[in-house]
Design a protein around this motif. Structure first.
Motif, mmCIF file in Angstrom:
data_model
loop_
_atom_site.group_PDB
_atom_site.id
_atom_site.type_symbol
_atom_site.label_atom_id
_atom_site.label_comp_id
_atom_site.label_asym_id
_atom_site.label_seq_id
_atom_site.Cartn_x
_atom_site.Cartn_y
_atom_site.Cartn_z
ATOM 1 N N ILE A 199 0.830 -1.211 0.000
ATOM 2 C CA ILE A 199 0.000 0.000 0.000
ATOM 3 C C ILE A 199 0.864 1.259 0.000
ATOM 4 N N LEU B 280 0.695 4.255 -2.701
ATOM 5 C CA LEU B 280 0.367 5.639 -2.354
ATOM 6 C C LEU B 280 1.449 6.596 -2.836
ATOM 7 N N PHE C 285 1.185 7.117 -6.491
ATOM 8 C CA PHE C 285 0.060 8.012 -6.781
ATOM 9 C C PHE C 285 0.441 9.469 -6.508
ATOM 10 N N LEU C 286 1.108 9.714 -5.363
ATOM 11 C CA LEU C 286 1.466 11.088 -5.013
ATOM 12 C C LEU C 286 2.455 11.670 -6.016
ATOM 13 N N LEU D 100 2.743 10.812 -9.174
ATOM 14 C CA LEU D 100 2.037 11.066 -10.434
ATOM 15 C C LEU D 100 1.180 12.323 -10.362
ATOM 16 N N ILE D 101 0.473 12.487 -9.234
ATOM 17 C CA ILE D 101 -0.475 13.597 -9.140
ATOM 18 C C ILE D 101 0.264 14.936 -8.984
ATOM 19 N N THR D 102 1.499 14.879 -8.460
ATOM 20 C CA THR D 102 2.257 16.124 -8.289
ATOM 21 C C THR D 102 3.315 16.283 -9.384
ATOM 22 N N PRO E 51 3.435 17.743 -12.279
ATOM 23 C CA PRO E 51 3.718 19.087 -12.806
ATOM 24 C C PRO E 51 4.660 19.896 -11.913
ATOM 25 N N LEU E 52 4.588 19.687 -10.592
ATOM 26 C CA LEU E 52 5.483 20.432 -9.685
ATOM 27 C C LEU E 52 6.928 20.099 -9.996
ATOM 28 N N TYR F 17 8.164 18.521 -12.678
ATOM 29 C CA TYR F 17 8.505 18.797 -14.077
ATOM 30 C C TYR F 17 8.866 20.272 -14.262
ATOM 31 N N ASN F 18 8.020 21.159 -13.729
ATOM 32 C CA ASN F 18 8.273 22.584 -13.911
ATOM 33 C C ASN F 18 9.491 23.051 -13.129
ATOM 34 N N MET G 169 12.383 22.063 -15.224
ATOM 35 C CA MET G 169 12.514 22.852 -16.452
ATOM 36 C C MET G 169 12.868 24.307 -16.151
ATOM 37 N N ALA H 195 6.150 31.070 -15.019
ATOM 38 C CA ALA H 195 4.732 30.817 -15.260
ATOM 39 C C ALA H 195 4.142 31.816 -16.242
#
Lengths: 330, 126
Positions: free
Chosen positions: B7, B11, B14-15, B17-19, B21-22, B24-25, B28, B32
């Motif tokens: 588990i 988890l 999942f965390l 994947l969901i974050t 963009p944080l 990645y940006n 890079m 913004a």
């Protein structure tokens, strides 16, 4: 009543979004504060709930079998529907998570002339569910173009395939169609049958209408009342780079879309939508049916003082020998 | 907590994947803020006001193509009375000559790939 309440709730949210876009002082609240709060509630709520679930022990295998269990070598077993190995379980889970295999087995029962009970297949719920879930996932991933700079190539490729038909400008995404069609079916299905309507709660209608609202405001913004897309990306990028801003050019239609999305995220951990995480923790799906091969001992069984036959025999050995009763030990 | 070995990694995945963009940006390191455009010198007025052009230019180009190519209606009457040719190459690119400084900036930022350039070519400038 349940459906009207849900409809009203979504309507109020849309009105709030409109207000948030119109009133200058509220734009920062609706464009930055509420999204941050919603994301935090989503992540914290989801993690809390999964850990809470993980506290429930599952000491035994709960096989709901849909095929022959592995037994004697000359009896053909069903390795995916009744797996006894980890690999088989992974296969069953993959089919469950990706293709909703157990929903595919959905049947319908009718009483015909006679009276005679007739069972038949019923794949409509499965088909609409599959169309909806996959479309929603693709749309969700596609939205990463607003949260990444530069936009990764696989998202552009995804957009290209999704808009392959080149219908209109901006091009119509096929997943948008499938999403709305799937949701409409799922919603009407609940209203159609009196039995289903009787057991449907506001918690069943609300997520459907909420996601339908998200989809329709999104489509509306893309194809009808346009808003400044560069401003929208600046807002989204501001959130994920922690330099929040709300450009003047972002219109109210975007705020309606955003408040519905935020509501969906914040509502998620407290609703039936948690089946997203729950499907991975389904004991009937994620445990191998190896009860006949492995002994599963309940970990919190109290220590029981046992007196085995061997011990008993040892204790009364001389008496047993005197009575000429054969001993196991020999 | 039971079955933590399955588990907790789930988890964490999942965390991440969901974050995504944080991270990645952050990797890079882009700002913004969106692109700033180079507007044509000498011209102050497009075929429609700027805000309408922002939202509707793709629809206008699509309509122009159909009207010019299929119906032979090759001229557009501007609200101020002047007439413009319905032509991407001559009219649009006539002012916005360098598409790298104009079209592509916003389209790249928003991740939009228009299919104008499947057929049209950029006119050569002096």
């Amino acid at each position: 009543m349940n459906v009207l309440f849900s409809l009203l709730a979504v309507g109020v949210l849309i009105a709030l979004g409109y207000l948030g876009g119109q009133v200058a002082g509220l734009r920062f609240v609706f464009g930055v504060v509420i999204p941050y709060a919603a994301i935090l509630v989503f992540i914290a709520g989801l993690v809390y709930k999964v850990i809470y679930w993980a506290k429930s022990p599952v000491p035994f295998r709960i096989p709901t079998t849909c095929g022959q269990e592995t037994t004697l070598p000359w009896i053909k077993s069903s390795t995916l529907d009744n797996p006894h190995t980890t690999l088989g379980v992974l296969g069953r889970m993959a089919l469950e998570v990706l293709f909703f295999r157990s929903l595919f087995r959905n049947t319908r029962m009718e009483i015909k002339e006679g009276p005679r009970v007739v069972y038949g297949e019923n794949v409509y719920l499965w088909a609409a569910g599959l169309a909806f879930h996959w479309s929603f996932l693709i749309i969700f991933i596609r939205h990463f173009r607003f949260f990444t700079e530069p936009v990764p190539g696989f998202i552009l490729a995804m957009q290209y395939v999704d808009g392959f038909m080149q219908i209109g400008v901006p091009v119509l995404y096929l997943t948008d169609l499938f999403l709305v069609a799937g949701l409409t079916f799922l919603f009407i299905r609940r209203l159609w049958s009196p039995q289903l309507r009787y057991i449907s709660q506001a918690a069943d209608y609300f997520p459907l209408l909420l996601i339908l609202g998200v989809a329709l405001t999104g489509i509306w913004m893309r194809h009808f009342t346009k808003t400044d897309i560069v401003g929208v990306k600046e807002l989204a990028m501001g959130i994920v780079t922690f330099s929040p801003m709300v450009p003047e050019s972002v219109g109210s239609v975007f705020f309606m879309h955003l408040i519905l999305v935020c509501s969906l995220f914040a509502y998620f951990p407290f609703s039936k939508l948690m089946h997203m995480a729950g499907v991975f923790l389904s004991p009937t799906r994620n445990l191998a049916n190896d009860n006949r091969m492995v002994r599963h001992v309940n970990p919190w069984n109290p220590e029981v003082e046992v007196h085995t036959y061997a011990q008993w025999e040892e204790e009364f050995k001389d008496k047993l020998e005197a009575a000429e009763i054969p001993l196991d030990k020999d | 907590m039971h079955d933590a070995k399955y588990i907790v990694p789930g988890l964490v995945a999942f965390l991440v994947l969901i974050t995504l963009p944080l991270w990645y940006n952050a990797a890079m390191g882009r700002s913004a803020v969106g692109p700033t455009l180079q507007y044509p010198e000498g011209e102050s007025q497009c075929v429609l006001p700027k805000d309408e052009m922002k939202g509707e230019h793709m629809q206008i180009l699509d309509d122009w193509r159909d009207e010019a190519v299929r119906d032979g209606e090759r001229y557009y009457v501007h609200p101020d009375g002047t007439t413009r040719e319905k032509s991407l190459t001559n009219t649009c690119l006539g002012c916005h000559g360098d598409r790298a400084q104009f079209c592509i900036k916003c389209h790249d930022y928003a991740g939009v790939k228009p299919y104008c350039w499947d057929c049209h070519i950029e006119p050569e400038r002096d």
